[in-house]
Design a protein around this motif. Structure first.
Motif, PDB file in Angstrom:
ATOM      1  N   UNK A 499       0.840  -1.193   0.000  1.00  0.00           N
ATOM      2  CA  UNK A 499       0.000   0.000   0.000  1.00  0.00           C
ATOM      3  C   UNK A 499       0.876   1.243   0.000  1.00  0.00           C
ATOM      4  N   UNK A 500       0.305   2.377  -0.318  1.00  0.00           N
ATOM      5  CA  UNK A 500       1.036   3.642  -0.265  1.00  0.00           C
ATOM      6  C   UNK A 500       0.239   4.653   0.549  1.00  0.00           C
ATOM      7  N   UNK A 501       0.939   5.675   1.005  1.00  0.00           N
ATOM      8  CA  UNK A 501       0.283   6.716   1.798  1.00  0.00           C
ATOM      9  C   UNK A 501      -0.117   6.262   3.187  1.00  0.00           C
ATOM     10  N   UNK A 502       0.418   5.126   3.649  1.00  0.00           N
ATOM     11  CA  UNK A 502       0.003   4.572   4.942  1.00  0.00           C
ATOM     12  C   UNK A 502       1.215   4.002   5.676  1.00  0.00           C
ATOM     13  N   UNK A 503       1.400   4.469   6.907  1.00  0.00           N
ATOM     14  CA  UNK A 503       2.459   3.918   7.754  1.00  0.00           C
ATOM     15  C   UNK A 503       1.884   3.546   9.115  1.00  0.00           C
ATOM     16  N   UNK A 504       2.639   2.673   9.775  1.00  0.00           N
ATOM     17  CA  UNK A 504       2.301   2.295  11.154  1.00  0.00           C
ATOM     18  C   UNK A 504       3.499   2.667  12.022  1.00  0.00           C
ATOM     19  N   UNK A 505       3.232   3.433  13.068  1.00  0.00           N
ATOM     20  CA  UNK A 505       4.307   3.874  13.954  1.00  0.00           C
ATOM     21  C   UNK A 505       3.846   3.679  15.394  1.00  0.00           C
ATOM     22  N   UNK A 506       4.007   2.488  15.902  1.00  0.00           N
ATOM     23  CA  UNK A 506       3.674   2.189  17.305  1.00  0.00           C
ATOM     24  C   UNK A 506       4.279   0.831  17.651  1.00  0.00           C
ATOM     25  N   UNK A 507       3.976   0.330  18.844  1.00  0.00           N
ATOM     26  CA  UNK A 507       4.596  -0.920  19.302  1.00  0.00           C
ATOM     27  C   UNK A 507       4.145  -2.135  18.514  1.00  0.00           C
ATOM     28  N   UNK A 508       3.102  -2.011  17.721  1.00  0.00           N
ATOM     29  CA  UNK A 508       2.665  -3.158  16.923  1.00  0.00           C
ATOM     30  C   UNK A 508       3.703  -3.546  15.880  1.00  0.00           C
ATOM     31  N   UNK A 509       4.643  -2.634  15.548  1.00  0.00           N
ATOM     32  CA  UNK A 509       5.634  -2.961  14.506  1.00  0.00           C
ATOM     33  C   UNK A 509       6.856  -3.683  15.066  1.00  0.00           C
ATOM     34  N   UNK A 510       6.977  -3.791  16.397  1.00  0.00           N
ATOM     35  CA  UNK A 510       8.148  -4.461  16.965  1.00  0.00           C
ATOM     36  C   UNK A 510       8.281  -5.866  16.374  1.00  0.00           C
ATOM     37  N   UNK A 511       9.412  -6.214  15.785  1.00  0.00           N
ATOM     38  CA  UNK A 511       9.584  -7.591  15.300  1.00  0.00           C
ATOM     39  C   UNK A 511       9.595  -8.613  16.432  1.00  0.00           C
ATOM     40  N   UNK A 512      10.058  -8.184  17.620  1.00  0.00           N
ATOM     41  CA  UNK A 512      10.047  -9.013  18.814  1.00  0.00           C
ATOM     42  C   UNK A 512       9.974  -8.103  20.015  1.00  0.00           C
ATOM     43  N   UNK A 513       9.590  -8.656  21.154  1.00  0.00           N
ATOM     44  CA  UNK A 513       9.456  -7.812  22.328  1.00  0.00           C
ATOM     45  C   UNK A 513      10.824  -7.414  22.866  1.00  0.00           C
ATOM     46  N   UNK A 514      10.849  -6.335  23.633  1.00  0.00           N
ATOM     47  CA  UNK A 514      12.082  -5.889  24.252  1.00  0.00           C
ATOM     48  C   UNK A 514      12.182  -6.464  25.664  1.00  0.00           C
ATOM     49  N   UNK A 515      13.379  -6.488  26.197  1.00  0.00           N
ATOM     50  CA  UNK A 515      13.620  -7.046  27.521  1.00  0.00           C
ATOM     51  C   UNK A 515      13.328  -5.977  28.567  1.00  0.00           C
ATOM     52  N   UNK A 516      12.068  -5.899  28.970  1.00  0.00           N
ATOM     53  CA  UNK A 516      11.652  -4.898  29.937  1.00  0.00           C
ATOM     54  C   UNK A 516      10.418  -4.162  29.487  1.00  0.00           C
ATOM     55  N   UNK A 517      10.153  -3.040  30.145  1.00  0.00           N
ATOM     56  CA  UNK A 517       8.969  -2.235  29.848  1.00  0.00           C
ATOM     57  C   UNK A 517       9.069  -1.637  28.453  1.00  0.00           C
ATOM     58  N   UNK A 518       7.931  -1.466  27.795  1.00  0.00           N
ATOM     59  CA  UNK A 518       7.916  -1.119  26.376  1.00  0.00           C
ATOM     60  C   UNK A 518       7.719   0.364  26.085  1.00  0.00           C
ATOM     61  N   UNK A 519       7.430   1.187  27.105  1.00  0.00           N
ATOM     62  CA  UNK A 519       7.071   2.575  26.836  1.00  0.00           C
ATOM     63  C   UNK A 519       8.214   3.365  26.203  1.00  0.00           C
ATOM     64  N   UNK A 520       9.431   3.197  26.704  1.00  0.00           N
ATOM     65  CA  UNK A 520      10.570   3.933  26.158  1.00  0.00           C
ATOM     66  C   UNK A 520      10.807   3.569  24.692  1.00  0.00           C
ATOM     67  N   UNK A 521      10.793   2.270  24.393  1.00  0.00           N
ATOM     68  CA  UNK A 521      11.026   1.837  23.012  1.00  0.00           C
ATOM     69  C   UNK A 521       9.914   2.307  22.085  1.00  0.00           C
ATOM     70  N   UNK A 522       8.689   2.437  22.614  1.00  0.00           N
ATOM     71  CA  UNK A 522       7.582   2.910  21.786  1.00  0.00           C
ATOM     72  C   UNK A 522       7.745   4.387  21.455  1.00  0.00           C
ATOM     73  N   UNK A 523       8.167   5.182  22.422  1.00  0.00           N
ATOM     74  CA  UNK A 523       8.412   6.600  22.139  1.00  0.00           C
ATOM     75  C   UNK A 523       9.535   6.769  21.126  1.00  0.00           C
ATOM     76  N   UNK A 524      10.592   5.962  21.272  1.00  0.00           N
ATOM     77  CA  UNK A 524      11.699   6.032  20.322  1.00  0.00           C
ATOM     78  C   UNK A 524      11.236   5.605  18.930  1.00  0.00           C
ATOM     79  N   UNK A 525      10.334   4.637  18.867  1.00  0.00           N
ATOM     80  CA  UNK A 525       9.745   4.252  17.580  1.00  0.00           C
ATOM     81  C   UNK A 525       8.996   5.428  16.972  1.00  0.00           C
ATOM     82  N   UNK A 526       8.282   6.186  17.799  1.00  0.00           N
ATOM     83  CA  UNK A 526       7.593   7.371  17.304  1.00  0.00           C
ATOM     84  C   UNK A 526       8.559   8.395  16.728  1.00  0.00           C
ATOM     85  N   UNK A 527       9.659   8.613  17.441  1.00  0.00           N
ATOM     86  CA  UNK A 527      10.671   9.576  16.978  1.00  0.00           C
ATOM     87  C   UNK A 527      11.311   9.106  15.672  1.00  0.00           C
TER      88      UNK A 527
END
Length: 538
Positions: A499-527
């Motif tokens: 598709x075009x004109x469409x992106x996903x920018x949130x924790x749903x795109x993580x290929x795998x979970x991170x070791x610990x809480x996810x909020x920091x990695x989600x904000x960095x994904x946003x940036x």
């Protein structure tokens, strides 16, 4: 129909960052659609007040999973933020990035630019760490990170000493060179108030003339012309509305709502969409699949010394800490329930830590209707040591159950559905028992309340953690990133495959979970996601 350069769906940990970054230059108009309302609520802003938001439908989606065989048939409660700031406005505020290997594995799976060395400069740019800047920490970013070492309950020192007695090193910064060990958690607060993504990013952006935020706006469908996303339909005050996107639609609705919205829009498993009469725009079986989450459990003890129970339960204690908070913005109400914690390996032969620890200087065995009883703990002195798995191998899914956008999706968590996950959790709860048996903790323990001394055999321990475990609120990977459209939903630039004109920018795109809480990695994904978008629209 009004048109904006960018439509951002969701104002959570990633969406708030995306909106701020896309609007900063003033070149682009940005519309943010948020299904919930304002974050300006007392119990949202007061850090320990999140016990009050745990079931509050005014700020919380209050999802439930399907009854889960892995949790002894329980339907797990999944709180997710439904307000400005999303789940960063109702979470426990612990600031953990994850391990270097987590992000390097993302890069090595075919996602260039997502390794730890690529993301470290963003982690540092995002944070304003009270502990000071160094090779690992940032000092001038929007998210203030509080160093709580001076303020924790005295029992935390016993927890740290118990970890040391078991061979765990004292760790002054879990986001530094090494993650293993025990220490005091850094949390996202400032001046005694929650530092959510809304406070740090969205509120400043809302002062700009090129930003519009619509609250109470439930996105119902992404509109397409052919394979290009051109706008979003949403419902506000019971009225259908439509808005156009001149450049891109950016989905930041999170690991539950993003796959749900895609499926409602005709992007997802074709048989599922046809079942509910939804025209297939683009078939992709991985939309809503590959769900990963961390699962946790507490072991709780009656103590022979005072804990926070004696402060937070009686009326006079509530009055004292309430006045302390209102006048000084300090005290227990200005902190997280998880004051201490750490990371350990269930098997010394493991290459890296696979379990996270949480120390709570109070206990909440006795339930209270309508809230998580953080502010009304047990009537006797008590404390809890909790843990959660960091990289479980179990996989679940999130799929729509009808074509109605207001109907909650079907969440199948599949907790403890692999032998590996069961075995490592069994080793982990045995570790908790060894920690409680250390000299420094055993001398302040009157008895184990949960699960209790009668729970001894491996079979009994497994049954107990199946019955009592639950999410620690870190669902990811339901629209995972990868180079192959046959196994992923977005590419390394977060564009939706096919598709075009469409992106996903949130924790749903993580290929795998991170070791610990996810909020920091989600904000960095946003940036990071905003940087990728801006690079394509110079």
């Amino acid at each position: 129909m009004q048109t904006y350069d960018f439509i951002v769906v969701g104002s959570g940990s990633a969406g708030s960052v995306v909106a701020e970054r896309l609007s900063a230059s003033g070149r682009f108009s940005v519309l943010v659609l948020e299904a919930g309302g304002s974050d300006r609520r007392f119990f949202v802003q007061m850090p320990l007040g999140y016990g009050k938001t745990f079931f509050d439908p005014a700020v919380n989606w209050n999802y439930k999973t399907e009854p889960d065989p892995g949790l002894a048939g329980n339907a797990d409660h999944w709180p997710r933020g439904k307000l400005l700031g999303g789940s960063s406005s109702i979470n426990a505020m612990v600031w953990i990035r994850g391990q270097r290997e987590d992000f390097d594995s993302w890069r090595d799976a075919g996602n260039p630019g997502w390794g730890f060395d690529d993301l470290l400069p963003i982690f540092k740019a995002v944070e304003d760490n009270e502990a000071g800047a160094d090779d690992w920490r940032g000092r001038a970013g929007p998210i203030h990170v509080t160093d709580n070492r001076r303020n924790v309950h005295p029992l935390c020192q016993r927890f740290l000493a118990a970890g040391k007695e078991l061979g765990l090193p004292l760790n002054s910064d879990f986001n530094g060179a090494e993650q293993d060990g025990v220490g005091i958690y850094q949390i996202t607060t400032k001046g005694g108030r929650r530092m959510s993504a809304a406070r740090a990013f969205l509120r400043p952006a809302m002062k700009r003339p090129n930003v519009r935020v619509e609250t109470g706006a439930l996105a119902t469908r992404v509109r397409f012309e052919g394979s290009r996303a051109v706008g979003v339909d949403y419902c506000k005050d019971g009225r259908p509305c439509s808005v156009g996107a001149a450049r891109e639609v950016v989905l930041c609705a999170g690991s539950v709502n993003t796959p749900q919205l895609l499926q409602l829009s005709g992007v997802g498993p074709a048989p599922l969409l046809r079942e509910f009469g939804i025209a297939v725009v683009h078939a992709n079986d991985h939309v809503g699949a590959n769900l990963q989450d961390h699962l946790g459990i507490n072991y709780t003890y009656k103590a022979t010394v005072p804990t926070l129970n004696q402060v937070l339960r009686p009326w006079w204690g509530k009055a004292l800490v309430g006045m302390q908070y209102l006048l000084l913005r300090t005290g227990p109400l200005s902190m997280s329930m998880n004051q201490g914690g750490g990371f350990f390996r269930t098997d010394p032969g493991r290459e890296r830590a696979n379990m996270q620890l949480y120390f709570q200087a109070f206990s909440t065995v006795i339930p209270k209707t309508g809230e998580r009883p953080i502010l009304t703990p047990d009537p006797w002195p008590g404390f809890s040591i909790g843990l959660s798995n960091c990289r479980p191998t179990s996989r679940g899914s999130i799929m729509i159950r009808s074509g109605n956008p207001s109907a909650y999706p079907k969440i199948v968590a599949n907790a403890f559905s692999t032998d590996e996950d069961v075995a490592e959790m069994l080793d982990a709860v045995k570790f908790l028992r060894r920690m409680a048996a250390t000299r420094v903790l055993s001398e302040v323990i009157a008895e184990e309340v949960l699960p209790g001394p009668a729970c001894r055999t491996d079979e009994e321990l497994v049954l107990d953690f199946r019955r009592r475990s639950g999410t620690v609120y870190h669902p990811v990977s339901t629209c995972r990133m990868g180079p192959d459209p046959n196994t992923a939903v977005v590419d390394s630039r977060l564009k939706v495959h096919g598709l075009s004109g469409l992106r996903i920018v949130d924790a749903s795109i993580f290929p795998g979970n991170v070791t610990g809480n996810t909020n920091a990695a989600t904000m960095v994904t946003g940036w990071k996601g905003a940087d990728l978008i801006l690079a394509d629209h110079r």
